[in-house]
Scaffold this motif. Structure first.
Motif, short mmCIF file in Angstrom:
data_model
loop_
_atom_site.label_atom_id
_atom_site.label_comp_id
_atom_site.label_asym_id
_atom_site.label_seq_id
_atom_site.Cartn_x
_atom_site.Cartn_y
_atom_site.Cartn_z
N THR A 185 0.90 -1.25 -0.02
CA THR A 185 -0.09 0.03 0.19
C THR A 185 0.75 1.37 0.06
N ARG A 186 1.98 1.24 0.76
CA ARG A 186 2.73 2.55 0.95
C ARG A 186 3.69 2.47 -0.14
N TYR A 187 4.30 1.34 -0.67
CA TYR A 187 5.22 1.50 -1.93
C TYR A 187 4.81 0.53 -2.95
N PRO A 188 3.74 0.86 -3.59
CA PRO A 188 3.25 0.17 -4.56
C PRO A 188 4.06 0.47 -6.06
N GLY A 189 4.97 1.17 -6.09
CA GLY A 189 5.74 1.39 -7.18
C GLY A 189 5.16 2.58 -8.08
N GLU A 190 5.89 2.47 -9.37
CA GLU A 190 5.66 3.72 -10.11
C GLU A 190 3.98 3.69 -10.46
N ARG A 191 3.50 4.72 -10.65
CA ARG A 191 2.20 4.91 -11.14
C ARG A 191 2.28 4.85 -12.84
N GLU A 192 1.19 4.40 -13.53
CA GLU A 192 1.09 4.45 -14.76
C GLU A 192 0.61 5.74 -15.32
N VAL A 193 1.28 6.65 -14.96
CA VAL A 193 0.75 7.89 -15.30
C VAL A 193 2.00 8.81 -15.95
N ARG A 194 1.66 9.50 -16.94
CA ARG A 194 2.69 10.34 -17.55
C ARG A 194 3.11 11.41 -16.70
N GLN A 195 4.66 11.77 -16.34
CA GLN A 195 4.97 12.89 -15.64
C GLN A 195 5.32 13.74 -16.75
N PRO A 196 4.95 15.03 -16.84
CA PRO A 196 5.37 15.96 -17.56
C PRO A 196 6.78 16.35 -17.18
N VAL A 197 7.70 16.83 -18.21
CA VAL A 197 8.86 17.26 -17.89
C VAL A 197 9.25 18.57 -17.45
N HIS A 198 8.09 19.33 -17.43
CA HIS A 198 8.19 20.57 -16.91
C HIS A 198 6.51 20.95 -16.28
N THR A 199 6.63 22.10 -15.44
CA THR A 199 5.39 22.85 -15.17
C THR A 199 5.43 24.07 -15.40
N VAL A 200 4.81 24.99 -16.44
CA VAL A 200 5.01 26.16 -16.56
C VAL A 200 3.99 27.10 -15.60
N TYR A 201 4.61 28.20 -14.83
CA TYR A 201 3.81 28.96 -13.92
C TYR A 201 3.40 30.24 -14.64
N VAL A 202 2.31 30.64 -14.92
CA VAL A 202 1.88 32.14 -15.29
C VAL A 202 0.96 32.64 -14.21
#
Length: 435
Positions: free
Chosen positions: A22-39
């Motif tokens: 439960t606490r350490y299930p491993g990587e999620r199958e969700v894309r991680q963006p390479v950046h976040t742009v703040y405006v």
């Protein structure tokens, strides 16, 4: 071994088994963006990503062109691999050919998806403009975000950063969150999967617990399923790295998030200032920054929670020499956090996009052939000078997968080099074993 002993061992390790699953299930199958742009939130518009991409390309063309900038990024990264006293020079023909291909890929990226994750900021980037103004701006930002999903260059993820849970800003921040979600759901017809919410300046576990309460209340208000609303936490205070009781609160923060925390983001300047670092030396690569991010890496390891580095406030603006210096700095910082295992960072200006993608694409391309060969040798049990294990196979597959998701590679390149399907690659990334 008799069954009674095995049963005793299973009983003894029941809590461990539960913790690991439960606490350490491993990587999620969700894309991680390479950046976040703040405006700043009041500057949002449906066409902002496309406009940023156009501005980025215009700046590059006005300062030597994309191929020349790609060459600079490639040469700088190649020099890193040489011994300090090495007199070796890079093969300029190879550099030129690689630069042409890299420039072509990044130029396409800036036209197709110039911003992967867009965050409209109603915290430091917006300030205190009065309740009426903020109410109007946040509603408009929500409508712009939904309208922008159908525009050319739409980001894969979007959301807001609202004001923090400290007493002076708590009510205003929660009101902004409430208004934004209501407007987004009304405009979209449902809660978008691409939505990301950022909770800034977290200093205690209780502030995260309070955010969970707010999420539950909003879910009930809008008829959403339990756990639908998730959020990311910005690590901007020393109190989250070392608590008043001498413990590291980062791990309890993840527990307090009740499965809703998707990412931890390092806040370069708030954290550095809180540590007493002089303004001139506040930077992503300062030792206090590395210490904090190392703690963050330990906290999220194996949990599926993503990790993001912060930003640099040295913008590619001014005369050509100043722009080139800022680009070199930014590209180097991006490469630095990628090499350290942090696969996301912040960008604050359109002119940072070229070096964000040049440095990122270069990172994933430079080792792709070797990674594909090692993974192929592992899966098909071919003779190799490197004896890899399942954990390394996962890392190799994730490396190739990250390069694919951001556009550094094509599916054809990955499948051709690995002799595997994308589904098999994803399975190895999750388990370390071929199907």
């Amino acid at each position: 071994m008799d069954q009674s002993t095995l049963a005793d061992i299973d009983s003894l390790l029941a809590d461990t088994d539960e913790l690991l699953s439960t606490r350490y299930p491993g990587e999620r199958e969700v894309r991680q963006p390479v950046h976040t742009v703040y405006v700043p939130g009041h500057l949002s518009s449906p066409t902002l990503p496309r406009e940023w991409g156009e501005q980025a390309l215009e700046c590059v063309e006005a300062n030597g062109g994309m191929v020349q900038l790609a060459e600079r990024v490639i040469i700088a990264s190649r020099k890193e691999t040489l011994a300090p006293d090495s007199q070796s020079m890079p093969n300029l023909h190879q550099v030129a050919r690689e630069a042409e291909m890299l420039a072509e890929a990044v130029t396409k990226k800036l036209a197709v998806e110039p911003i992967e994750d867009l965050r409209m900021d109603f915290e430091d980037g917006f300030g205190d403009r009065g309740d009426e103004t903020e109410d109007d701006c946040v509603r408009q930002a929500a409508r712009n975000a939904i309208a922008g999903l159908s525009e050319t260059g739409a980001p894969a993820f979007f959301g807001i950063r609202f004001k923090c849970m400290e007493a002076d800003t708590r009510a205003r921040g929660l009101r902004t969150l409430d208004l934004f979600l209501a407007e987004v759901i009304a405009a979209h017809g449902s809660l978008p999967k691409a939505l990301v919410l950022t909770l800034p300046k977290v200093s205690t576990v209780d502030q995260v617990s309070a955010m969970v309460l707010a999420c539950r209340g909003l879910e009930a208000q809008h008829g959403l399923a339990e756990g639908s609303i998730t959020f990311e936490v910005q690590v901007e205070t020393p109190q989250l790295i070392l608590g008043a009781d001498g413990t590291v609160p980062l791990a309890p923060v993840l527990d307090a998030g009740a499965g809703r925390i998707t990412s931890l983001h390092y806040g370069t300047y708030d954290y550095s200032a809180s540590m007493g670092v002089a303004a001139a030396y506040q930077a992503m690569d300062h030792p206090v920054a590395d210490f904090a991010k190392n703690q963050m890496m330990l906290a999220v390891a194996g949990t599926g929670v993503h990790l993001s580095d912060g930003s640099t406030n040295i913008m590619p603006l001014g005369d050509p020499e100043e722009i080139q210096r800022a680009w070199s700095l930014h590209a180097g910082l991006v490469r630095r956090h990628l090499k350290r295992g942090i696969y996301q960072g912040w960008d604050m200006h359109p002119h940072q996009l070229p070096t964000r993608f040049l440095a990122t694409f270069r990172f994933y391309r430079e080792g792709a052939e070797r990674a594909a060969t090692r993974l192929r040798n592992y899966v098909f049990q071919e003779d190799s000078a490197v004896l890899d294990e399942p954990a390394t196979a996962r890392a190799l597959a994730r490396y190739l997968g990250r390069g694919l998701s951001c556009g550094a590679h094509t599916e054809e390149f990955v499948t051709d080099r690995t002799k595997m399907s994308i589904a098999t690659l994803n399975h190895i990334a999750a388990t370390g074993a071929a199907e």
